[in-house]
Design a protein around this motif. Structure first.
Motif, PDB file in Angstrom:
ATOM      1  N   LYS A  15       0.814  -1.211   0.000  1.00  0.00           N
ATOM      2  CA  LYS A  15       0.000   0.000   0.000  1.00  0.00           C
ATOM      3  C   LYS A  15       0.846   1.259   0.000  1.00  0.00           C
ATOM      4  O   LYS A  15       1.785   1.400   0.787  1.00  0.00           O
ATOM      5  CB  LYS A  15      -0.927  -0.002   1.220  1.00  0.00           C
ATOM      6  N   ASN A  16       0.505   2.156  -0.903  1.00  0.00           N
ATOM      7  CA  ASN A  16       1.105   3.490  -1.018  1.00  0.00           C
ATOM      8  C   ASN A  16       2.561   3.486  -1.471  1.00  0.00           C
ATOM      9  O   ASN A  16       3.235   4.514  -1.383  1.00  0.00           O
ATOM     10  CB  ASN A  16       0.993   4.273   0.296  1.00  0.00           C
ATOM     11  N   TYR A  31       4.503   7.240  -1.783  1.00  0.00           N
ATOM     12  CA  TYR A  31       3.981   8.477  -2.358  1.00  0.00           C
ATOM     13  C   TYR A  31       2.750   8.997  -1.614  1.00  0.00           C
ATOM     14  O   TYR A  31       2.205  10.054  -1.956  1.00  0.00           O
ATOM     15  CB  TYR A  31       3.690   8.290  -3.849  1.00  0.00           C
ATOM     16  N   SER A  32       2.278   8.287  -0.602  1.00  0.00           N
ATOM     17  CA  SER A  32       1.209   8.765   0.294  1.00  0.00           C
ATOM     18  C   SER A  32       0.101   9.480  -0.463  1.00  0.00           C
ATOM     19  O   SER A  32      -0.066  10.700  -0.324  1.00  0.00           O
ATOM     20  CB  SER A  32       1.796   9.703   1.354  1.00  0.00           C
ATOM     21  N   PRO A  33      -0.652   8.772  -1.302  1.00  0.00           N
ATOM     22  CA  PRO A  33      -1.672   9.437  -2.132  1.00  0.00           C
ATOM     23  C   PRO A  33      -2.665  10.240  -1.306  1.00  0.00           C
ATOM     24  O   PRO A  33      -3.194   9.772  -0.307  1.00  0.00           O
ATOM     25  CB  PRO A  33      -2.365   8.264  -2.843  1.00  0.00           C
ATOM     26  N   GLY A  34      -2.858  11.481  -1.731  1.00  0.00           N
ATOM     27  CA  GLY A  34      -3.803  12.350  -1.067  1.00  0.00           C
ATOM     28  C   GLY A  34      -3.265  13.025   0.173  1.00  0.00           C
ATOM     29  O   GLY A  34      -3.972  13.822   0.803  1.00  0.00           O
ATOM     30  N   ARG A  35      -2.006  12.735   0.542  1.00  0.00           N
ATOM     31  CA  ARG A  35      -1.413  13.323   1.749  1.00  0.00           C
ATOM     32  C   ARG A  35      -0.020  13.874   1.431  1.00  0.00           C
ATOM     33  O   ARG A  35       0.682  13.314   0.602  1.00  0.00           O
ATOM     34  CB  ARG A  35      -1.303  12.272   2.859  1.00  0.00           C
ATOM     35  N   PRO A  36       0.395  14.943   2.056  1.00  0.00           N
ATOM     36  CA  PRO A  36       1.690  15.583   1.738  1.00  0.00           C
ATOM     37  C   PRO A  36       2.861  14.940   2.488  1.00  0.00           C
ATOM     38  O   PRO A  36       3.620  15.636   3.161  1.00  0.00           O
ATOM     39  CB  PRO A  36       1.461  17.031   2.188  1.00  0.00           C
ATOM     40  N   ASP A 218       6.433  20.460  -5.399  1.00  0.00           N
ATOM     41  CA  ASP A 218       5.227  20.842  -4.678  1.00  0.00           C
ATOM     42  C   ASP A 218       4.332  19.614  -4.552  1.00  0.00           C
ATOM     43  O   ASP A 218       3.434  19.389  -5.347  1.00  0.00           O
ATOM     44  CB  ASP A 218       4.500  21.965  -5.419  1.00  0.00           C
ATOM     45  N   GLY A 219       4.610  18.781  -3.559  1.00  0.00           N
ATOM     46  CA  GLY A 219       3.797  17.588  -3.349  1.00  0.00           C
ATOM     47  C   GLY A 219       4.589  16.299  -3.413  1.00  0.00           C
ATOM     48  O   GLY A 219       4.189  15.287  -2.846  1.00  0.00           O
ATOM     49  N   TRP A 220       5.700  16.320  -4.132  1.00  0.00           N
ATOM     50  CA  TRP A 220       6.594  15.159  -4.201  1.00  0.00           C
ATOM     51  C   TRP A 220       7.968  15.620  -3.711  1.00  0.00           C
ATOM     52  O   TRP A 220       8.942  15.625  -4.469  1.00  0.00           O
ATOM     53  CB  TRP A 220       6.675  14.614  -5.634  1.00  0.00           C
ATOM     54  N   ASP A 221       8.044  15.999  -2.454  1.00  0.00           N
ATOM     55  CA  ASP A 221       9.275  16.607  -1.933  1.00  0.00           C
ATOM     56  C   ASP A 221      10.485  15.687  -2.057  1.00  0.00           C
ATOM     57  O   ASP A 221      11.574  16.105  -2.447  1.00  0.00           O
ATOM     58  CB  ASP A 221       9.087  16.989  -0.463  1.00  0.00           C
ATOM     59  N   GLY A 222      10.298  14.412  -1.701  1.00  0.00           N
ATOM     60  CA  GLY A 222      11.420  13.474  -1.755  1.00  0.00           C
ATOM     61  C   GLY A 222      11.912  13.272  -3.169  1.00  0.00           C
ATOM     62  O   GLY A 222      13.111  13.358  -3.449  1.00  0.00           O
ATOM     63  N   LEU A 223      10.987  13.016  -4.082  1.00  0.00           N
ATOM     64  CA  LEU A 223      11.351  12.805  -5.485  1.00  0.00           C
ATOM     65  C   LEU A 223      11.865  14.102  -6.105  1.00  0.00           C
ATOM     66  O   LEU A 223      12.879  14.109  -6.808  1.00  0.00           O
ATOM     67  CB  LEU A 223      10.140  12.286  -6.258  1.00  0.00           C
ATOM     68  N   GLY A 224      11.183  15.198  -5.812  1.00  0.00           N
ATOM     69  CA  GLY A 224      11.584  16.471  -6.384  1.00  0.00           C
ATOM     70  C   GLY A 224      12.981  16.892  -5.962  1.00  0.00           C
ATOM     71  O   GLY A 224      13.686  17.568  -6.713  1.00  0.00           O
TER      72      GLY A 224
END
Length: 239
Positions: A15-16, A31-36, A218-224
């Motif tokens: 999951k996630n 990626y915690s869908p729907g959560r930052p 903006d939303g994918w801090d780790g990947l970004g």
């Protein structure tokens, strides 16, 4: 030397969590869908860490498209006009290729004669079993890849089948990658340093954009924080 962003992704059976690829590199991501709260769990690492991908076209050129199969633990991975059906590792290294790499039109004969037999830009699985959405340039095709009724479901332009992208950077295609979410009927579409979260209903053209087009930072801090990757970095793996 060129910048490399997300080129392929698929959700795992955990999951996630998802595998996200940048050509010859990958990360395992929560990626915690729907959560930052998105974060990179492992990587960046080279795809040759997967034993089954060593000495294949994927080790040499990377993975430029992928979608998860509805069979647990399976995914389809693409590199230009080639595709393989892959058993991916969850918590072990017991990965293996169970079919391929072969030309796309060999794995999916119903794609012969379409733009998709020469490569796929982005893809993600539907919530309907053995159905998936494929994108290339400004074209879209829905497919059934199952054992009983394989074939095309619909085929045409992205602007006709996915009107939600009108007025965005995704309107004329050129998607970099896509990721089906663990949340029901949701997905992420990537293009360069940007992404958008969408909601879709299989068989109907009433999709919706959730929020707005955003930058990966903006939303994918780790990947970004680790993108873009550079080809010169990848080449270092080959000595």
């Amino acid at each position: 030397m060129s910048n490399i962003y997300v080129t392929a992704a698929f959700k795992t059976d955990i999951k996630n969590q998802a595998y996200i690829f940048m050509k010859r590199e990958y990360v395992k991501d929560d990626y915690s869908p729907g959560r930052p709260h998105e974060k990179v769990l492992y990587g960046p690492a080279n795809v040759n860490e997967f034993p089954s991908l060593k000495n294949t076209i994927f080790e040499d050129a990377g993975i430029d498209c992928a979608f998860g199969s509805h069979n647990p633990g399976e995914a389809y991975i693409f590199e230009r006009n080639n595709v393989a059906k892959w058993i991916y590792p969850s918590d072990s290294r017991r990965d293996r290729i169970i079919q391929g790499p072969v030309p796309i039109s060999t794995m999916f004969p119903f794609l012969h004669g379409t733009v998709f037999e020469s490569g796929v830009d982005a893809a993600f699985e539907s919530t309907r079993k053995y159905e998936a959405y494929l994108f290339k340039g400004d074209k879209y095709i829905g497919i059934n890849y199952g054992p009983h009724n394989p074939g095309r479901l619909n085929y045409g332009s992205i602007k006709d089948y996915w009107p939600i992208f009108k007025g965005t950077i995704f309107e004329h295609g050129g998607f970099s990658a896509a990721l089906a979410s663990h949340l029901e009927r949701e997905a992420y579409i990537f293009k360069g340093d940007s992404y958008v979260r969408i909601k879709f209903t299989p068989g109907r053209i009433n999709y919706e954009v959730i929020g707005r087009v955003k930058k990966l930072t903006d939303g994918w801090d780790g990947l970004g924080s680790i993108l873009p990757r550079r080809e010169v970095i990848l080449s270092a793996y080959n000595g």
